[in-house]
Scaffold this motif. Structure first.
Motif, PDB file in Angstrom:
ATOM      1  N   ASP A  28      -1.508  -2.277  -7.366  1.00 49.37           N
ATOM      2  CA  ASP A  28      -2.811  -2.043  -6.724  1.00 49.37           C
ATOM      3  C   ASP A  28      -3.498  -3.372  -6.410  1.00 49.37           C
ATOM      4  OD1 ASP A  28      -2.332   0.645  -7.119  1.00 49.37           O
ATOM      5  OD2 ASP A  28      -3.693   0.825  -8.830  1.00 49.37           O
ATOM      6  N   ARG A  76       4.870   2.118  -8.671  1.00 49.38           N
ATOM      7  CA  ARG A  76       3.415   1.994  -8.582  1.00 49.38           C
ATOM      8  C   ARG A  76       2.824   1.604  -9.946  1.00 49.38           C
ATOM      9  NH1 ARG A  76       4.663   7.480  -8.339  1.00 49.38           N
ATOM     10  NH2 ARG A  76       3.552   8.863  -9.779  1.00 49.38           N
ATOM     11  N   GLU A  86       0.842  -1.203   0.000  1.00 49.05           N
ATOM     12  CA  GLU A  86       0.000   0.000   0.000  1.00 49.05           C
ATOM     13  C   GLU A  86       0.873   1.247   0.000  1.00 49.05           C
ATOM     14  OE1 GLU A  86      -3.252   2.454  -0.097  1.00 49.05           O
ATOM     15  OE2 GLU A  86      -3.172   0.278  -0.429  1.00 49.05           O
ATOM     16  N   TRP A 116       3.845   1.614  -1.335  1.00 46.68           N
ATOM     17  CA  TRP A 116       4.431   1.799  -2.659  1.00 46.68           C
ATOM     18  C   TRP A 116       3.433   2.335  -3.680  1.00 46.68           C
ATOM     19  CZ3 TRP A 116       7.509  -3.443  -3.233  1.00 46.68           C
ATOM     20  CH2 TRP A 116       8.660  -3.372  -2.441  1.00 46.68           C
ATOM     21  N   ARG A 117       2.155   2.197  -3.410  1.00 46.88           N
ATOM     22  CA  ARG A 117       1.142   2.677  -4.350  1.00 46.88           C
ATOM     23  C   ARG A 117       1.104   4.205  -4.443  1.00 46.88           C
ATOM     24  NH1 ARG A 117      -4.225   1.577  -2.860  1.00 46.88           N
ATOM     25  NH2 ARG A 117      -4.760   2.085  -5.007  1.00 46.88           N
ATOM     26  N   HIS A 118       1.720   4.891  -3.491  1.00 51.44           N
ATOM     27  CA  HIS A 118       1.584   6.348  -3.412  1.00 51.44           C
ATOM     28  C   HIS A 118       2.946   7.022  -3.551  1.00 51.44           C
ATOM     29  CE1 HIS A 118      -2.550   5.638  -2.107  1.00 51.44           C
ATOM     30  NE2 HIS A 118      -2.044   4.704  -1.309  1.00 51.44           N
ATOM     31  N   GLY A 119       3.204   7.569  -4.733  1.00 52.04           N
ATOM     32  CA  GLY A 119       4.420   8.325  -4.963  1.00 52.04           C
ATOM     33  C   GLY A 119       5.620   7.514  -5.400  1.00 52.04           C
ATOM     34  N   SER A 120       5.575   6.192  -5.275  1.00 50.47           N
ATOM     35  CA  SER A 120       6.717   5.350  -5.629  1.00 50.47           C
ATOM     36  C   SER A 120       6.837   5.200  -7.144  1.00 50.47           C
ATOM     37  CB  SER A 120       6.557   3.968  -4.985  1.00 50.47           C
ATOM     38  OG  SER A 120       7.443   3.048  -5.569  1.00 50.47           O
TER      39      SER A 120
END
Length: 302
Positions: free
Chosen positions: A224, A219, A210, A212-216
């Protein structure tokens, strides 16, 4: 607008639903009639009891869209269709076909003045809600009548579909797409295996996926989906370590060999799928015996 959709499996049925909900009339035929009856009742699909009956309910020029498994059933259907169609009609193959077959089929149908369009289709079971990515090959004159259908299937009218080139180009593009998918999935799988193997840190894979889903930079939609199931079950103890390959990964690697273009990541990802399918693991048994022979290393018994 009305088209015939032949083959109402998981993807074909959801494509029919998406089209019907956007005011495209769909005549549907499937060898198993249960899904035809269900869609007729739930979505106002126009049912057909046979391929012939489906085509008989289409206005000219006819559009027949196939969502059949690659191989013999698609080949048989495409050999039958010319006897049921007329010059100016269009056949769309939306299944996973080898692009060489698509080029051959387009040429054969062109001799009878029937258009052929190969539509590489991505989206899986999520396509009904999210839309499908459509990679379309064919002559422009045969693709243009399909635009309302492509716009209805895609995530947006102006995004998620494209006419990528001549006959064969759609399935070629989808083949490479699937080869890339193999590599991405293998990279994620290996990374999560390394995380899971570092037991001293007691890492929460659901939390990390989760995160890594944001800004990585890693992603993606695959991440997801991984985050969704890892938050429910990190051990996956009830899942067999068997990973099938649908064929397009093989075709992609064969294409790299034909071109002489290096594709080691895609090739190794395919080989790892083969390794998962080896019930006997005979090669590993040979390796164990060689180690025993030259070094006296212990061999484990089953």
């Amino acid at each position: 607008m009305r088209i015939a959709l032949i083959g109402l499996g998981k993807m074909g049925a959801n494509m029919a639903r998406r089209l019907l909900r956007q005011d495209i009339e769909v005549v549907g035929y499937n060898r198993s009639p249960d899904i035809v009856n269900q869609l007729a009742e739930e979505e106002n699909l126009i049912p057909a009891e046979s391929l012939e009956a489906a085509i008989a309910q289409l206005p000219a020029p006819r559009i027949v869209w196939l969502m059949l498994p690659a191989g013999e059933i698609t080949e048989q259907t495409l050999q039958t269709l010319p006897g049921l169609l007329q010059p100016g009609d269009i056949v769309v193959d939306g299944g996973n076909a080898n692009y060489h077959d698509s080029q051959r089929r387009a040429a054969a149908l062109a001799e009878q003045q029937i258009g052929y369009v190969d539509a590489g289709t991505s989206g899986g079971v999520w396509g009904l809600d999210e839309g499908y990515c459509m990679m379309v090959g064919g002559e422009r004159a045969h693709v243009e009548p399909l635009i309302p259908v492509l716009q209805a299937l895609a995530p947006a009218r102006d995004a998620g579909w494209a006419h990528v080139g001549p006959p064969g180009a759609g399935h070629f593009t989808k083949m490479i797409h699937n080869g890339i998918e193999y590599g991405m999935m293998q990279a994620y799988a290996e990374g999560f295996a390394l995380l899971q193997g570092k037991s001293e840190f007691e890492l929460d894979l659901g939390q990390i996926s989760e995160l890594w889903r944001h800004g990585s930079v890693v992603r993606s939609w695959l991440l997801d989906l991984s985050a969704g199931f890892l938050q429910q079950d990190q051990q996956l103890a009830n899942i067999s370590p068997y990973v099938a390959d649908s064929g397009e990964g093989r075709w992609t690697v064969m294409e790299s060999i034909d071109q002489g273009t290096a594709a080691p990541v895609l090739a190794l990802a395919l080989q790892m799928r083969f390794a998962s399918q080896d019930d006997t693991a005979y090669a590993n048994r040979i390796l164990a015996k060689m180690r025993e022979a030259f070094g006296g290393h212990a061999v484990k018994s089953e």
